[in-house]
Scaffold this motif. Structure first.
Motif, PDB file in Angstrom:
ATOM      1  N   LYS A   4       9.992  15.130  -5.313  1.00 24.88           N
ATOM      2  CA  LYS A   4      11.285  14.662  -5.790  1.00 24.88           C
ATOM      3  C   LYS A   4      11.149  13.215  -6.255  1.00 24.88           C
ATOM      4  O   LYS A   4      10.174  12.527  -5.918  1.00 24.88           O
ATOM      5  N   ALA A   5      12.140  12.753  -6.988  1.00 26.93           N
ATOM      6  CA  ALA A   5      12.123  11.367  -7.455  1.00 26.93           C
ATOM      7  C   ALA A   5      12.020  10.400  -6.283  1.00 26.93           C
ATOM      8  O   ALA A   5      11.382   9.338  -6.392  1.00 26.93           O
ATOM      9  N   LYS A   6      12.628  10.751  -5.158  1.00 28.73           N
ATOM     10  CA  LYS A   6      12.628   9.880  -3.980  1.00 28.73           C
ATOM     11  C   LYS A   6      11.247   9.727  -3.354  1.00 28.73           C
ATOM     12  O   LYS A   6      11.052   8.894  -2.464  1.00 28.73           O
ATOM     13  N   ASP A   7      10.293  10.520  -3.806  1.00 27.54           N
ATOM     14  CA  ASP A   7       8.917  10.391  -3.310  1.00 27.54           C
ATOM     15  C   ASP A   7       8.109   9.365  -4.104  1.00 27.54           C
ATOM     16  O   ASP A   7       6.923   9.157  -3.839  1.00 27.54           O
ATOM     17  N   ILE A   8       8.758   8.714  -5.071  1.00 28.35           N
ATOM     18  CA  ILE A   8       8.064   7.810  -5.990  1.00 28.35           C
ATOM     19  C   ILE A   8       8.512   6.369  -5.793  1.00 28.35           C
ATOM     20  O   ILE A   8       9.707   6.093  -5.677  1.00 28.35           O
ATOM     21  N   SER A   9       7.548   5.459  -5.759  1.00 28.12           N
ATOM     22  CA  SER A   9       7.819   4.020  -5.801  1.00 28.12           C
ATOM     23  C   SER A   9       7.351   3.491  -7.150  1.00 28.12           C
ATOM     24  O   SER A   9       6.196   3.697  -7.529  1.00 28.12           O
ATOM     25  N   ILE A  10       8.242   2.821  -7.875  1.00 26.74           N
ATOM     26  CA  ILE A  10       7.887   2.218  -9.154  1.00 26.74           C
ATOM     27  C   ILE A  10       7.430   0.781  -8.912  1.00 26.74           C
ATOM     28  O   ILE A  10       8.095   0.024  -8.204  1.00 26.74           O
ATOM     29  N   ILE A  11       6.306   0.405  -9.507  1.00 36.88           N
ATOM     30  CA  ILE A  11       5.738  -0.934  -9.328  1.00 36.88           C
ATOM     31  C   ILE A  11       5.530  -1.573 -10.696  1.00 36.88           C
ATOM     32  O   ILE A  11       4.861  -0.992 -11.560  1.00 36.88           O
ATOM     33  N   ILE A  12       6.080  -2.767 -10.883  1.00 41.91           N
ATOM     34  CA  ILE A  12       5.996  -3.454 -12.174  1.00 41.91           C
ATOM     35  C   ILE A  12       5.463  -4.868 -11.972  1.00 41.91           C
ATOM     36  O   ILE A  12       6.149  -5.722 -11.412  1.00 41.91           O
ATOM     37  N   PRO A  13       4.234  -5.150 -12.403  1.00 46.08           N
ATOM     38  CA  PRO A  13       3.738  -6.533 -12.379  1.00 46.08           C
ATOM     39  C   PRO A  13       4.331  -7.289 -13.563  1.00 46.08           C
ATOM     40  O   PRO A  13       4.495  -6.721 -14.656  1.00 46.08           O
TER      41      PRO A  13
END
Length: 291
Positions: A4-13
């Motif tokens: 699910k989307a909730k299983d994802i962490s978005i990381i932006i440097p």
């Protein structure tokens, strides 16, 4: 198994790109509702001259947003800092000069679902990168598939990327940890994602997720074009220090939309790559003499 989307962490440097962060969130909230929110979005400020801020209005949507700092230079170190604080089972890395589309996350979920029944599920996915603008340089990046890694030759199971381009990639967190993340000895943009993708491919399969689309802003024009490929040339030379792979820039011709401007840009791209490669070679030799 499907996620699910909730299983994802978005990381932006990010470094010195407040506008990019503002545009990312503005477009994200325009395209995504609460039901499709990820576990979190982690912004990692990598020595910006003016510290990055998160607008108060973005905090009102109910999405968990973290703002971290990373003192060690380079996007590799910044991404590792974000990964160290992430809670998701999957890590979605995207660059600060990219904006999400409506299929940014759902494209990955669909790709994982289609692979979940197979015995050896991929450990990483390469998303697609388009362009925000419709100018000659933006069209060149898209038509020449600059930000799409080449596929492995003679694939027996469909198209498999040879490495990864970190503008838009989804990585299984446990696999990321197994390869110790990005090599933060890469202190500048260029090569760190190729190195990471090659190491990741040694422990599991990589796949394309063509519907997971972001749009890259190439509004830095010809100067940005030159700087980008010069850095890529330096990065290619750095990768050779860690892998038995040939990345010497060779002459090539434009493909797909073979109009005159594309041929000229292809020539300029090769020259910039070659210049960066040569400069980094000299730097390595000088460093070796100093030891």
């Amino acid at each position: 198994m499907p996620i699910k989307a909730k299983d994802i962490s978005i990381i932006i440097p990010v470094k010195n790109n407040q506008r990019g962060i503002d545009e990312f969130f503005s477009q994200f909230f325009a395209e995504h509702g609460l039901a499709s929110f990820p576990a979190e979005v982690i912004i990692v400020d990598n020595n910006s001259a003016i510290p990055i801020k998160i607008q108060e209005s973005f905090k009102e949507y109910g999405l968990s947003i973290q703002l971290l700092t990373c003192v060690k230079p380079g996007p590799a170190a910044a991404r590792n800092t974000g990964a160290d604080h992430a809670q998701g089972e999957w890590l979605l890395f995207v660059d600060s000069d990219c904006v999400p589309t409506a299929t940014f996350i759902s494209g990955y979920l669909s790709a994982i679902k289609s692979e979940s029944a197979k015995e050896n599920s991929p450990v990483g996915y390469q998303g697609s990168v388009g362009a925000v603008g419709d100018d000659a340089i933006s069209n060149y990046y898209v038509s020449q598939q600059i930000l799409r890694p080449p596929k492995l030759p003679d694939c027996t199971e469909g198209s498999i990327p040879m490495c990864l381009v970190s503008a838009n990639i989804l990585i299984l967190r446990s696999a990321f940890q197994r390869v110790d993340g990005f090599n933060d000895d890469f202190l500048f943009v260029g090569g760190e994602d190729i190195d990471f993708g090659l190491r990741l491919s040694e422990i599991g399969q990589l796949k394309y997720a063509p519907n997971a689309l972001v749009l890259h802003c190439f509004d830095d024009g010809l100067v940005g074009f030159i700087r980008r490929f010069f850095a890529y040339g330096k990065g290619n030379r750095c990768v050779i220090e860690h892998h038995s792979i040939s990345l010497l820039p060779l002459p090539f011709t434009a493909k797909n939309k073979t109009i005159l401007v594309n041929h000229l840009l292809a020539l300029l791209q090769w020259l910039c790559l070659l210049a960066g490669y040569a400069v980094q070679t000299v730097e390595f030799r000088l460093a070796g003499r100093r030891k």
